[in-house]
Write a protein that holds these residues in place. Structure first.
Motif, mmCIF file in Angstrom:
data_model
loop_
_atom_site.group_PDB
_atom_site.id
_atom_site.type_symbol
_atom_site.label_atom_id
_atom_site.label_comp_id
_atom_site.label_asym_id
_atom_site.label_seq_id
_atom_site.Cartn_x
_atom_site.Cartn_y
_atom_site.Cartn_z
ATOM 1 N N ASP A 187 -6.359 0.666 9.304
ATOM 2 C CA ASP A 187 -7.515 -0.223 9.468
ATOM 3 C C ASP A 187 -8.295 -0.273 8.159
ATOM 4 O OD1 ASP A 187 -10.075 -1.310 10.047
ATOM 5 O OD2 ASP A 187 -9.908 -0.689 12.149
ATOM 6 N N GLY B 95 -1.822 9.401 11.208
ATOM 7 C CA GLY B 95 -0.598 8.665 11.506
ATOM 8 C C GLY B 95 0.514 9.058 10.541
ATOM 9 N N THR C 52 -5.764 5.275 7.093
ATOM 10 C CA THR C 52 -5.464 4.649 8.383
ATOM 11 C C THR C 52 -4.890 3.256 8.154
ATOM 12 O OG1 THR C 52 -7.513 3.427 8.798
ATOM 13 C CG2 THR C 52 -7.560 5.801 9.219
ATOM 14 N N ASN D 73 -11.084 2.353 6.487
ATOM 15 C CA ASN D 73 -10.762 2.989 5.208
ATOM 16 C C ASN D 73 -11.849 2.745 4.162
ATOM 17 O OD1 ASN D 73 -8.398 3.819 6.379
ATOM 18 N ND2 ASN D 73 -7.091 2.342 5.316
ATOM 19 N N ASP E 160 -14.348 9.051 14.842
ATOM 20 C CA ASP E 160 -14.200 7.836 14.044
ATOM 21 C C ASP E 160 -14.447 8.149 12.569
ATOM 22 O OD1 ASP E 160 -14.287 5.337 12.887
ATOM 23 O OD2 ASP E 160 -15.771 4.513 14.269
ATOM 24 N N GLY F 86 -7.119 9.612 9.132
ATOM 25 C CA GLY F 86 -5.907 9.060 9.731
ATOM 26 C C GLY F 86 -4.792 10.081 9.784
ATOM 27 N N GLU G 123 -9.163 11.978 12.936
ATOM 28 C CA GLU G 123 -8.343 11.065 13.742
ATOM 29 C C GLU G 123 -8.994 10.904 15.109
ATOM 30 O OE1 GLU G 123 -6.219 8.482 15.091
ATOM 31 O OE2 GLU G 123 -5.301 9.167 13.212
ATOM 32 N N GLY H 285 -0.901 9.439 6.780
ATOM 33 C CA GLY H 285 -1.869 10.515 6.645
ATOM 34 C C GLY H 285 -1.282 11.888 6.888
ATOM 35 N N ASP I 81 -7.288 9.069 17.691
ATOM 36 C CA ASP I 81 -6.229 8.870 18.680
ATOM 37 C C ASP I 81 -5.763 10.230 19.204
ATOM 38 O OD1 ASP I 81 -4.082 7.052 19.926
ATOM 39 O OD2 ASP I 81 -2.879 8.549 18.867
ATOM 40 N N ARG J 240 -2.202 11.672 18.427
ATOM 41 C CA ARG J 240 -2.075 12.037 17.016
ATOM 42 C C ARG J 240 -2.860 13.308 16.710
ATOM 43 N NH1 ARG J 240 -2.655 6.219 13.818
ATOM 44 N NH2 ARG J 240 -0.629 5.353 14.481
#
Length: 239
Positions: free
Chosen positions: A74, A9, A72, A78, A50, A7, A30, A12, A32, A35
């Motif tokens: 999610d 974000g 993350t 995690n 993923d 992650g 990551e 992270g 995304d 990001r």
């Protein structure tokens, strides 16, 4: 030390920055694209995939990592990442949001090394969770000052001393003291220092290695290396 952070974000990426600033090697995972681009622009190595996939974590270097932080938003991602990392022998830190109830927290806490609430903890707390051990950074007060919590070990030269007998280096001072599993309080001069007791110390970075030698019992070379890198001792598999 090597870390894999799932992650990139807010949580992270901030945690990755703190770890990198202290000399650790960090790889981010990551999926995304914005990001990923932002993290790479900051100079991080990023695996764009993923974080719940084993092949992704293997590409990120989980086999050589000391710890994996699944940070993350999610919970399923995690938890899956932590289970894969645990299989590879890593210390695992699981992010769980405030919305989850205590029952869920307890369920996952049994499967991983540490569960964190980033809304309460912040990046420095996530870093401490990844490092584990008997030395915990609490805050960087100024560029050259840090507040640390240290746990007395059997190897500590001051084991058995009282607070009044404790002579810390110049440019360091005791702020709080707590018995094993007890609350932190203002230190009393007659309090004895025993294995498991905790001291919160304000210290200049230049004397942190000396403080670590006294309170944790590291050798001079270990203390200098660990103080420079910000790592912790005393946690199996992550030292």
């Amino acid at each position: 030390m090597r870390f894999v952070i799932i992650g990139a974000g807010r949580v992270g990426l901030r945690t990755a920055r703190v770890l990198r600033e202290e000399g650790h090697e960090v790889t981010l995972v990551e999926r995304d694209e914005p990001r990923v681009r932002r993290a790479r622009n900051e100079g991080f190595t990023v695996v764009e995939s993923d974080g719940a996939r084993e092949d992704t974590l293997e590409e990120a270097g989980v086999g050589d990592a000391d710890a994996v932080g699944a940070l993350t938003g999610d919970l399923n991602v995690n938890f899956t990442a932590c289970m894969i990392a645990k299989h590879h022998g890593c210390r695992t830190v699981l992010r769980i949001d405030e919305a989850y109830r205590e029952k869920i927290y307890r369920k996952y806490a049994e499967e991983v090394d540490e569960v964190i609430y980033p809304e309460r903890l912040g990046a420095i707390g996530a870093k401490n969770a990844l490092l584990g051990g008997t030395i915990r950074a609490i805050a960087d007060v100024e560029e050259h000052l840090q507040v640390v919590e240290l746990t007395i070990t059997e190897a500590a030269p001051v084991n058995g001393y009282t607070i009044s007998e404790l002579e810390l280096p110049a440019d360091s001072r005791v702020l709080a003291f707590g018995k094993r599993d007890g609350d932190l309080e203002l230190p009393g001069e007659d309090e004895s220092l025993e294995v498991g007791d905790r001291l919160v110390v304000l210290a200049d970075f230049e004397v942190l290695s000396d403080v670590r030698q006294l309170l944790v019992g590291e050798t001079p070379s270990e203390a200098v290396a660990n103080a420079a890198s910000g790592s912790s001792s005393g946690a199996g598999g992550v030292n």
